[in-house]
Scaffold this motif. Structure first.
Motif, PDB file in Angstrom:
ATOM      1  N   MET A 147      44.891  41.016  42.217  1.00 30.29           N
ATOM      2  CA  MET A 147      45.865  41.401  41.196  1.00 30.29           C
ATOM      3  C   MET A 147      45.899  42.925  41.008  1.00 30.29           C
ATOM      4  O   MET A 147      46.973  43.501  40.834  1.00 30.29           O
ATOM      5  N   ARG A 148      44.745  43.563  41.044  1.00 33.04           N
ATOM      6  CA  ARG A 148      44.708  45.028  40.928  1.00 33.04           C
ATOM      7  C   ARG A 148      45.449  45.664  42.105  1.00 33.04           C
ATOM      8  O   ARG A 148      46.171  46.652  41.931  1.00 33.04           O
ATOM      9  N   ALA A 149      45.251  45.108  43.292  1.00 33.57           N
ATOM     10  CA  ALA A 149      45.947  45.637  44.468  1.00 33.57           C
ATOM     11  C   ALA A 149      47.454  45.462  44.314  1.00 33.57           C
ATOM     12  O   ALA A 149      48.227  46.361  44.659  1.00 33.57           O
ATOM     13  N   LEU A 150      47.890  44.320  43.775  1.00 35.07           N
ATOM     14  CA  LEU A 150      49.325  44.105  43.547  1.00 35.07           C
ATOM     15  C   LEU A 150      49.877  45.145  42.579  1.00 35.07           C
ATOM     16  O   LEU A 150      50.931  45.731  42.826  1.00 35.07           O
ATOM     17  N   TYR A 197      49.833  46.249  48.988  1.00 35.33           N
ATOM     18  CA  TYR A 197      50.163  44.875  49.356  1.00 35.33           C
ATOM     19  C   TYR A 197      49.290  44.320  50.484  1.00 35.33           C
ATOM     20  O   TYR A 197      48.984  43.129  50.484  1.00 35.33           O
ATOM     21  N   THR A 198      48.872  45.153  51.403  1.00 32.36           N
ATOM     22  CA  THR A 198      47.998  44.675  52.476  1.00 32.36           C
ATOM     23  C   THR A 198      46.655  44.225  51.906  1.00 32.36           C
ATOM     24  O   THR A 198      46.144  43.163  52.268  1.00 32.36           O
ATOM     25  N   GLU A 199      46.088  45.027  50.998  1.00 32.54           N
ATOM     26  CA  GLU A 199      44.815  44.661  50.373  1.00 32.54           C
ATOM     27  C   GLU A 199      44.964  43.389  49.549  1.00 32.54           C
ATOM     28  O   GLU A 199      44.080  42.534  49.535  1.00 32.54           O
ATOM     29  N   SER A 244      50.941  32.153  44.279  1.00 32.07           N
ATOM     30  CA  SER A 244      51.867  33.095  43.665  1.00 32.07           C
ATOM     31  C   SER A 244      51.466  34.548  43.968  1.00 32.07           C
ATOM     32  O   SER A 244      52.314  35.389  44.272  1.00 32.07           O
ATOM     33  N   GLY A 245      50.183  34.830  43.896  1.00 35.69           N
ATOM     34  CA  GLY A 245      49.705  36.175  44.221  1.00 35.69           C
ATOM     35  C   GLY A 245      50.041  36.554  45.653  1.00 35.69           C
ATOM     36  O   GLY A 245      50.507  37.668  45.928  1.00 35.69           O
ATOM     37  N   MET A 246      49.822  35.612  46.575  1.00 39.65           N
ATOM     38  CA  MET A 246      50.157  35.879  47.978  1.00 39.65           C
ATOM     39  C   MET A 246      51.664  36.051  48.136  1.00 39.65           C
ATOM     40  O   MET A 246      52.115  36.911  48.905  1.00 39.65           O
ATOM     41  N   ALA A 247      52.439  35.276  47.396  1.00 43.24           N
ATOM     42  CA  ALA A 247      53.895  35.407  47.460  1.00 43.24           C
ATOM     43  C   ALA A 247      54.331  36.798  47.010  1.00 43.24           C
ATOM     44  O   ALA A 247      55.176  37.432  47.651  1.00 43.24           O
ATOM     45  N   HIS A 248      53.762  37.288  45.932  1.00 41.27           N
ATOM     46  CA  HIS A 248      54.096  38.633  45.456  1.00 41.27           C
ATOM     47  C   HIS A 248      53.678  39.700  46.471  1.00 41.27           C
ATOM     48  O   HIS A 248      54.396  40.678  46.686  1.00 41.27           O
ATOM     49  N   ALA A 249      52.506  39.496  47.093  1.00 43.48           N
ATOM     50  CA  ALA A 249      52.048  40.452  48.102  1.00 43.48           C
ATOM     51  C   ALA A 249      52.994  40.456  49.306  1.00 43.48           C
ATOM     52  O   ALA A 249      53.351  41.518  49.820  1.00 43.48           O
ATOM     53  N   LEU A 250      53.417  39.274  49.741  1.00 40.70           N
ATOM     54  CA  LEU A 250      54.351  39.192  50.865  1.00 40.70           C
ATOM     55  C   LEU A 250      55.688  39.840  50.511  1.00 40.70           C
ATOM     56  O   LEU A 250      56.265  40.573  51.316  1.00 40.70           O
ATOM     57  N   GLY A 251      56.183  39.550  49.319  1.00 40.27           N
ATOM     58  CA  GLY A 251      57.437  40.143  48.875  1.00 40.27           C
ATOM     59  C   GLY A 251      57.357  41.655  48.820  1.00 40.27           C
ATOM     60  O   GLY A 251      58.276  42.361  49.250  1.00 40.27           O
TER      61      GLY A 251
END
Length: 179
Positions: free
Chosen positions: A62-65, A70-72, A92-99
């Motif tokens: 979440m901190r990385a987001l 996004y890679t982290e 959901s976290g992975m979805a936000h990172a991918l987006g």
């Protein structure tokens, strides 16, 4: 397992050998050593993580987001999903990172999985994220269908109103581009 612990267990086994339960104890010691060797030889991704470790990884993701790293974030959420593949917040976290990384189609898929996996009380927030993901891939009809399926108490949320406006804006842009 350290040599000291093995030596201690062997010493206990020798002490116990004088009693009638020595064979049972020796069997337990041998099984313990075999399990320890198996654990030590198990690749790290296959080892279950503790609740504390999962919480730490989630916090790091979440901190990385929030820092737009996004890679982290993907690394953290990928590790979490290896351990709990149907966890709605991890999906959901992975979805936000991918987006954030530019994979809008992957974000739609993972937001849909998060919505499917979410507990009833969390479905609205995951549905709103899915609607946003559909807007990002220029699918206003899908976004509108998600928004229309939400319960009436959700329609008062500012995010709901924003997503409705974005849906209409995307629809208008698509219409103008096609004519």
């Amino acid at each position: 397992m350290s040599n000291v612990m093995i030596d201690n267990m062997n010493a206990l086994a020798e002490t116990a050998s004088s009693s009638s339960s020595s064979s049972s104890f020796q069997t337990l010691v041998t099984q313990g050593q075999e399990l320890t060797e198996l654990w030590n030889n198990t690749p790290v991704p296959d080892r279950p993580l503790s609740e504390e470790a999962l919480d730490v990884l989630y916090t790091l993701g979440m901190r990385a987001l929030h820092a737009k790293q996004y890679t982290e974030a993907q690394v953290a959420f990928a590790t979490l999903l290896q351990h709990l593949p149907a966890h709605a917040d991890y999906l959901s976290g992975m979805a936000h990172a991918l987006g954030g990384h530019g994979d809008a189609a992957g974000a739609v898929l993972l937001h849909a999985l998060a919505l499917q996996s979410a507990a009833l009380e969390d479905k609205a927030s995951h549905a709103l994220s899915l609607a946003q993901a559909f807007i990002d891939v220029r699918q206003p009809d899908a976004a509108e269908a998600i928004l229309n399926a939400l319960p009436s108490n959700t329609t008062a949320l500012p995010l709901f109103k924003q997503l409705q406006a974005r849906t209409e804006a995307v629809r208008a842009l698509i219409h103008r581009a096609s004519h």
